[in-house]
Design a protein around this motif. Structure first.
Motif, PDB file in Angstrom:
ATOM      1  N   LYS A  88      51.400  53.436 -34.569  1.00 52.97           N
ATOM      2  CA  LYS A  88      51.473  52.035 -34.923  1.00 52.97           C
ATOM      3  C   LYS A  88      52.479  51.997 -36.402  1.00 52.97           C
ATOM      4  O   LYS A  88      52.169  52.815 -37.319  1.00 52.97           O
ATOM      5  N   LYS A 115      62.389  51.242 -31.484  1.00 52.64           N
ATOM      6  CA  LYS A 115      61.934  51.417 -30.149  1.00 52.64           C
ATOM      7  C   LYS A 115      62.766  52.619 -29.532  1.00 52.64           C
ATOM      8  O   LYS A 115      62.125  53.087 -28.437  1.00 52.64           O
ATOM      9  N   TYR A 117      60.844  55.814 -31.050  1.00 53.15           N
ATOM     10  CA  TYR A 117      59.300  55.714 -30.769  1.00 53.15           C
ATOM     11  C   TYR A 117      59.207  54.608 -29.565  1.00 53.15           C
ATOM     12  O   TYR A 117      58.670  53.736 -29.831  1.00 53.15           O
ATOM     13  N   PRO A 118      59.508  54.955 -28.418  1.00 51.18           N
ATOM     14  CA  PRO A 118      59.517  53.920 -27.339  1.00 51.18           C
ATOM     15  C   PRO A 118      57.998  53.307 -26.964  1.00 51.18           C
ATOM     16  O   PRO A 118      58.168  51.952 -26.844  1.00 51.18           O
ATOM     17  N   GLU A 119      57.058  53.895 -27.215  1.00 52.42           N
ATOM     18  CA  GLU A 119      55.778  53.504 -27.134  1.00 52.42           C
ATOM     19  C   GLU A 119      55.080  52.720 -28.420  1.00 52.42           C
ATOM     20  O   GLU A 119      53.864  52.351 -28.362  1.00 52.42           O
ATOM     21  N   LYS A 152      53.895  50.327 -31.293  1.00 50.73           N
ATOM     22  CA  LYS A 152      53.484  48.920 -31.435  1.00 50.73           C
ATOM     23  C   LYS A 152      53.858  48.678 -33.045  1.00 50.73           C
ATOM     24  O   LYS A 152      53.660  49.318 -33.925  1.00 50.73           O
ATOM     25  N   THR A 170      55.213  43.410 -31.750  1.00 53.66           N
ATOM     26  CA  THR A 170      53.803  43.286 -31.410  1.00 53.66           C
ATOM     27  C   THR A 170      53.156  42.318 -32.195  1.00 53.66           C
ATOM     28  O   THR A 170      52.427  41.405 -31.303  1.00 53.66           O
TER      29      THR A 170
END
Length: 336
Positions: A2, A25, A28-30, A32, A52
């Motif tokens: 996060k 992104k 850190y592709p995942e 939020k 997000t």
């Protein structure tokens, strides 16, 4: 993962941060991503698929004063962010970062309250603002402009609004020149009579002209002869982005339209720099751009934001930048 971004600066600064979102992104592709910005900043970031959540920091409204700042900080703390990035170099943003209690809080070494960060990165004045922002995530890759463009996302409603404007004013399939005469800073404004001269020359040569700007620019006595479309105060920021996307050329002061137009590679940007210089790092990120300035003027630059009057009293940095030069540049761009 996060990640929180805290950036509550001017519109142009927020636009210039969009490549950072893509960079996050990639690393850190995942992740939020939550973005804290002003209500105006939020309006230009809408529909960005990398974000997000957008949280509006209303400094003059619900979040005004110390109580408002603490309340927002408390809300952010509950989110348990793994990483907080704070490009804004003002004390309130540094305090807000600290209030999150995130274990990793990154900001510039020159920021007010930099001691509140767990990591301080160098504010390298020699780099473009986008490069500075990308440096928050370590070593920079090559081909930055291609890999990390400015990205804005007008909605279907925004696009339909501009469709209607184009149809109503018979601009479809025309080479449109957008003219942006405004700026928050007086000395950043090219003389209005110069803008009017360029508009008159364009109209005399049967070119399609659209005047852009916010409500403040509505006070300017801009020439709007028959055929000129005046959109000042009539578009949202994302509608303005769509207008610039459809324009062949934009003539603008050193102001936010430079950065908004940089999101669209087919729009030629002709930027007028007077008291400011490219070395400050806020020149167009788009390669399809050109900065017009008076070279070898000893008093340039005088201030990063310009000012309310020329410190020397002669204003040569703008007065010596003649309208005929800008007009010739526009014509050359239209012929390409």
């Amino acid at each position: 993962m996060k990640i929180l971004i805290i950036h509550t600066a001017f519109i142009g600064d927020i636009v210039l941060s969009t490549p950072l979102l893509k960079r996050i992104k990639d690393v850190y592709p995942e992740a939020k991503i939550t973005y804290v910005t002003t209500p105006v900043g939020a309006s230009i970031l809408r529909n960005n698929e990398n974000i997000t959540e957008i949280i509006e920091y209303d400094k003059r409204g619900v979040h005004s004063g110390v109580k408002g700042l603490i309340a927002l900080g408390r809300r952010l703390r509950y989110e348990n962010f793994n990483l907080v990035l704070t490009p804004h170099r003002y004390l309130r943003s540094s305090i807000l970062s600290w209030l999150t209690r995130s274990p990793k809080r990154v900001g510039y070494n020159t920021a007010s309250g930099a001691i509140l960060f767990t990591k301080r990165i160098k504010y390298d004045k020699s780099k473009h603002e986008v490069e500075k922002l990308l440096s928050f995530l370590g070593e920079l890759p090559e081909n930055l402009r291609e890999s990390y463009p400015i990205e804005l996302y007008p909605s279907k409603k925004d696009i339909q609004k501009v469709d209607d404007i184009w149809k109503e004013n018979r601009l479809i399939d025309k080479d449109v020149v957008a003219v942006a005469p405004g700026s928050k800073w007086f000395t950043k404004k090219w003389p209005l009579e110069y803008f009017n001269k360029v508009i008159d020359l364009l109209v005399a040569n049967n070119k399609k002209v659209v005047i852009i700007g916010g409500r403040d620019e509505m006070l300017l006595n801009v020439h709007t002869p028959s055929g000129v479309v005046d959109l000042r105060g009539k578009t949202t920021l994302l509608e303005l982005a769509e207008v610039l996307k459809r324009s062949k050329v934009v003539l603008t002061n050193d102001s936010s339209p430079i950065h908004i137009a940089s999101a669209f590679k087919n729009t030629k940007i002709i930027a007028l720099f007077g008291p400011t210089v490219k070395a400050f790092g806020f020149f167009p990120w788009s390669k399809n751009s050109e900065v017009l300035e008076v070279e070898n003027l000893s008093c340039r630059p005088c201030a990063i934001h310009g000012g309310n009057k020329c410190p020397k009293g002669h204003f040569k940095c703008m007065l010596d930048l003649k309208p005929e030069v800008a007009f010739d540049k526009i014509l050359a761009s239209l012929k390409r």
